[in-house]
Design a protein around this motif. Structure first.
Motif, PDB file in Angstrom:
ATOM      1  N   ALA A 180      25.458  35.860  50.547  1.00  0.00           N
ATOM      2  CA  ALA A 180      25.089  36.195  49.169  1.00  0.00           C
ATOM      3  C   ALA A 180      24.766  34.952  48.331  1.00  0.00           C
ATOM      4  CB  ALA A 180      26.178  37.031  48.512  1.00  0.00           C
ATOM      5  N   ILE A 196      21.025  42.767  45.627  1.00  0.00           N
ATOM      6  CA  ILE A 196      21.839  42.998  46.819  1.00  0.00           C
ATOM      7  C   ILE A 196      22.280  44.455  46.809  1.00  0.00           C
ATOM      8  CG2 ILE A 196      23.852  42.284  48.148  1.00  0.00           C
ATOM      9  CD1 ILE A 196      23.663  39.557  46.855  1.00  0.00           C
ATOM     10  N   ILE A 219      30.591  41.696  46.905  1.00  0.00           N
ATOM     11  CA  ILE A 219      29.366  40.931  46.683  1.00  0.00           C
ATOM     12  C   ILE A 219      29.528  40.020  45.469  1.00  0.00           C
ATOM     13  CG2 ILE A 219      26.945  41.123  45.992  1.00  0.00           C
ATOM     14  CD1 ILE A 219      26.940  43.813  47.619  1.00  0.00           C
TER      15      ILE A 219
END
Length: 337
Positions: A180, A196, A219
């Motif tokens: 990420a 994402i 995330i």
């Protein structure tokens, strides 16, 4: 709302949501074999006569825009760049009045070659799928050694003015969950916008397992190891992504948490598959056939009426957390994103 859909007007459902964003799948075929989407050998593709022709696609989009209030059209697949008539379809849709905003979701392979023609035809912007920046990992994930082609596609889209160029990334536990921050740094360095996405139960193998899905919270935690994130003060509206300012802005990153933070109450999307079926929801288990009506002589009023009826039956939510949830029979490649 209790009244049935009227004979004129927008695509409203019984909960008062209005669909103004049309997603059109141009093909179920793809030139990648992403592990979370389809098996290595591919899938039984739709036969040619089952697919809508270019003219049929344009006619149905025209009905949606002129009679049903659609203002956004996004072309998807499979992989839409492998549709031979793509540029002509975009040209025709861009000529509609009122003109809709037109976008494309693609894996980016070959985009650098066709981006100038698409831009000239009237395409406004693109979303490019990219789950990893590591060449070996890309090959394992997609079963094709084509990372360089995707990166070239991104650069070509930006050079052709198809902005903002957005990157769609899916993170999977034990596969690419560590990427990420790197993906966001790459996006910032190239003036792309990163989104994402939580992995959704739309794989052809029906092997989706919630325990392997990287959640929105995970995330954000990963991104915050490198960046300062603050809530975006801008109104989200019906956008699927919750966005965050990166290091105070103006750059933003989005997280699409379809599973853990569903946004069904604000959904404004309607979907048309490559074989002419209306889907009221990405996770719908039922479809409404416009292709048969179109090919048996239905006029535009009748097509619009059928489309309104299909959307009226849209469910309140996707129900992934419901014990009775059934994954759609069609995989993402056949539905269109």
């Amino acid at each position: 709302m209790s009244a049935a859909p009227g004979t004129n007007g927008v695509l409203v459902d019984r909960y008062g949501r209005v669909a103004r964003d049309l997603r059109v799948s141009l093909t179920d075929k793809c030139n990648l074999r992403c592990t979370y989407c389809m098996p290595a050998e591919g899938l039984p593709w739709l036969a040619g006569p089952e697919l809508l022709t270019d003219e049929e696609i344009v006619r149905l989009v025209r009905v949606a825009v002129e009679r049903l209030g659609v203002t956004e059209v996004r072309f998807t697949g499979g992989e839409p760049l492998i549709r031979p008539g793509l540029v002509g379809i975009v040209t025709a849709v861009a000529a509609l009045q009122p003109r809709p905003r037109i976008s494309l979701t693609t894996n980016g392979i070959g985009l650098d070659r066709v981006a100038p023609a698409l831009s000239a035809a009237g395409l406004d912007r693109v979303n490019v799928s990219l789950d990893t920046l590591d060449a070996d990992r890309f090959t394992r994930l997609t079963r094709r050694p084509r990372l360089d082609a995707v990166l070239a596609g991104l650069a070509g889209a930006a050079a052709a003015g198809l902005s903002p160029v957005k990157i769609n990334s899916v993170l999977m536990r034990g596969v690419n969950e560590d990427e990420a921050p790197a993906l966001l740094r790459f996006a910032l360095d190239h003036d792309y916008q990163l989104r994402i996405i939580e992995q959704m139960p739309l794989d052809a193998q029906h092997g989706w397992d919630r325990s392997t899905m990287v959640t929105a919270e995970e995330i954000l935690t990963s991104l915050r190891t490198t960046f300062d994130l603050s809530p975006d003060p801008a109104e989200r509206g019906a956008a699927p992504a919750e966005t965050w300012l990166v290091d105070g802005g103006p750059a933003r990153v989005g997280v699409i948490a379809s599973v853990t933070r569903p946004f069904c109450g604000d959904c404004d999307r309607t979907r048309l598959t490559a074989d002419g079926q209306v889907r009221a929801c990405l996770f719908a288990t039922e479809e409404s056939d416009l292709r048969a009506a179109l090919r048996t002589g239905a006029d535009d009023d009748e097509l619009a009426r059928r489309w309104r009826t299909a959307m009226w039956g849209k469910r309140a939510g996707h129900g992934i957390d419901d014990p009775a949830f059934l994954q759609p029979t069609r995989p993402m490649s056949a539905i269109g994103g």
